[in-house]
Design a protein around this motif. Structure first.
Motif, PDB file in Angstrom:
ATOM      1  N   CYS A   9      60.339  55.526  56.083  1.00 49.66           N
ATOM      2  CA  CYS A   9      59.397  55.515  57.199  1.00 49.66           C
ATOM      3  C   CYS A   9      58.028  55.975  56.683  1.00 49.66           C
ATOM      4  O   CYS A   9      57.926  57.041  56.071  1.00 49.66           O
ATOM      5  CB  CYS A   9      59.899  56.454  58.296  1.00 49.66           C
ATOM      6  SG  CYS A   9      58.733  56.643  59.665  1.00 49.66           S
TER       7      CYS A   9
ATOM      8  N   CYS B 200      57.070  59.637  58.588  1.00 49.61           N
ATOM      9  CA  CYS B 200      57.739  60.901  58.254  1.00 49.61           C
ATOM     10  C   CYS B 200      58.374  60.894  56.866  1.00 49.61           C
ATOM     11  O   CYS B 200      58.907  61.914  56.428  1.00 49.61           O
ATOM     12  CB  CYS B 200      58.801  61.236  59.297  1.00 49.61           C
ATOM     13  SG  CYS B 200      60.281  60.193  59.215  1.00 49.61           S
TER      14      CYS B 200
ATOM     15  N   GLY C 208      61.067  59.563  56.108  1.00 51.22           N
ATOM     16  CA  GLY C 208      62.515  59.681  56.272  1.00 51.22           C
ATOM     17  C   GLY C 208      63.231  58.350  56.110  1.00 51.22           C
ATOM     18  O   GLY C 208      62.625  57.312  55.860  1.00 51.22           O
ATOM     19  N   ASP C 209      64.530  58.404  56.264  1.00 49.64           N
ATOM     20  CA  ASP C 209      65.379  57.216  56.130  1.00 49.64           C
ATOM     21  C   ASP C 209      65.165  56.259  57.294  1.00 49.64           C
ATOM     22  O   ASP C 209      64.861  56.675  58.419  1.00 49.64           O
ATOM     23  CB  ASP C 209      66.851  57.622  56.090  1.00 49.64           C
ATOM     24  CG  ASP C 209      67.205  58.377  54.824  1.00 49.64           C
ATOM     25  OD1 ASP C 209      66.532  58.165  53.795  1.00 49.64           O
ATOM     26  OD2 ASP C 209      68.152  59.171  54.869  1.00 49.64           O
TER      27      ASP C 209
ATOM     28  N   CYS D  95      63.445  54.030  62.495  1.00 47.39           N
ATOM     29  CA  CYS D  95      63.402  55.424  62.053  1.00 47.39           C
ATOM     30  C   CYS D  95      63.894  56.259  63.233  1.00 47.39           C
ATOM     31  O   CYS D  95      63.225  56.331  64.268  1.00 47.39           O
ATOM     32  CB  CYS D  95      61.994  55.842  61.657  1.00 47.39           C
ATOM     33  SG  CYS D  95      61.881  57.609  61.254  1.00 47.39           S
ATOM     34  N   ASP D  96      65.073  56.844  63.079  1.00 45.20           N
ATOM     35  CA  ASP D  96      65.638  57.643  64.171  1.00 45.20           C
ATOM     36  C   ASP D  96      64.834  58.907  64.419  1.00 45.20           C
ATOM     37  O   ASP D  96      64.726  59.359  65.557  1.00 45.20           O
ATOM     38  CB  ASP D  96      67.100  57.994  63.868  1.00 45.20           C
ATOM     39  CG  ASP D  96      68.005  56.772  63.974  1.00 45.20           C
ATOM     40  OD1 ASP D  96      67.866  56.021  64.953  1.00 45.20           O
ATOM     41  OD2 ASP D  96      68.830  56.572  63.073  1.00 45.20           O
ATOM     42  N   HIS D  97      64.255  59.482  63.385  1.00 45.56           N
ATOM     43  CA  HIS D  97      63.486  60.722  63.541  1.00 45.56           C
ATOM     44  C   HIS D  97      62.218  60.484  64.372  1.00 45.56           C
ATOM     45  O   HIS D  97      61.930  61.233  65.300  1.00 45.56           O
ATOM     46  CB  HIS D  97      63.122  61.300  62.170  1.00 45.56           C
ATOM     47  CG  HIS D  97      62.355  62.569  62.255  1.00 45.56           C
ATOM     48  ND1 HIS D  97      60.980  62.607  62.182  1.00 45.56           N
ATOM     49  CD2 HIS D  97      62.770  63.849  62.407  1.00 45.56           C
ATOM     50  CE1 HIS D  97      60.575  63.864  62.292  1.00 45.56           C
ATOM     51  NE2 HIS D  97      61.644  64.635  62.437  1.00 45.56           N
ATOM     52  N   CYS D  98      61.465  59.443  64.032  1.00 43.57           N
ATOM     53  CA  CYS D  98      60.208  59.138  64.739  1.00 43.57           C
ATOM     54  C   CYS D  98      60.415  58.289  65.984  1.00 43.57           C
ATOM     55  O   CYS D  98      59.484  58.108  66.769  1.00 43.57           O
ATOM     56  CB  CYS D  98      59.247  58.416  63.798  1.00 43.57           C
ATOM     57  SG  CYS D  98      58.725  59.389  62.386  1.00 43.57           S
ATOM     58  N   GLN D  99      61.624  57.724  66.143  1.00 38.18           N
ATOM     59  CA  GLN D  99      61.923  56.830  67.257  1.00 38.18           C
ATOM     60  C   GLN D  99      60.978  55.628  67.270  1.00 38.18           C
ATOM     61  O   GLN D  99      60.402  55.262  68.291  1.00 38.18           O
ATOM     62  CB  GLN D  99      61.874  57.580  68.601  1.00 38.18           C
ATOM     63  CG  GLN D  99      62.982  58.604  68.756  1.00 38.18           C
ATOM     64  CD  GLN D  99      64.332  57.920  68.887  1.00 38.18           C
ATOM     65  OE1 GLN D  99      64.574  57.204  69.840  1.00 38.18           O
ATOM     66  NE2 GLN D  99      65.197  58.121  67.908  1.00 38.18           N
TER      67      GLN D  99
END
Length: 57
Positions: A13, A16, A18-19, A31-35
């Motif tokens: 991502c 962030c 992230g994955d 990106c599940d963290h940032c939605q």
């Protein structure tokens, strides 16, 4: 057209770092963290934060 597993393994991502994962219809990366959803157009992931779409809750 889906993206290769090798490419998916190295993408992150841009917001962030992230994955990310393929969505169910394989036309976007989530990106599940940032939605956020990053679209895949003509087999090319569009990894621009300003073009990402927020996921519906």
């Amino acid at each position: 057209m889906s993206i290769s597993k090798e490419l998916l393994d190295i993408l992150a991502c841009p917001k962030c770092k992230g994955d990310i994962r393929l969505n169910a219809s394989q036309d976007g990366l989530i990106c599940d963290h940032c939605q956020l959803l990053y679209e895949i157009r003509d087999g090319i992931p569009i990894m621009l934060i300003e073009e990402a779409k927020p996921l519906e809750k």
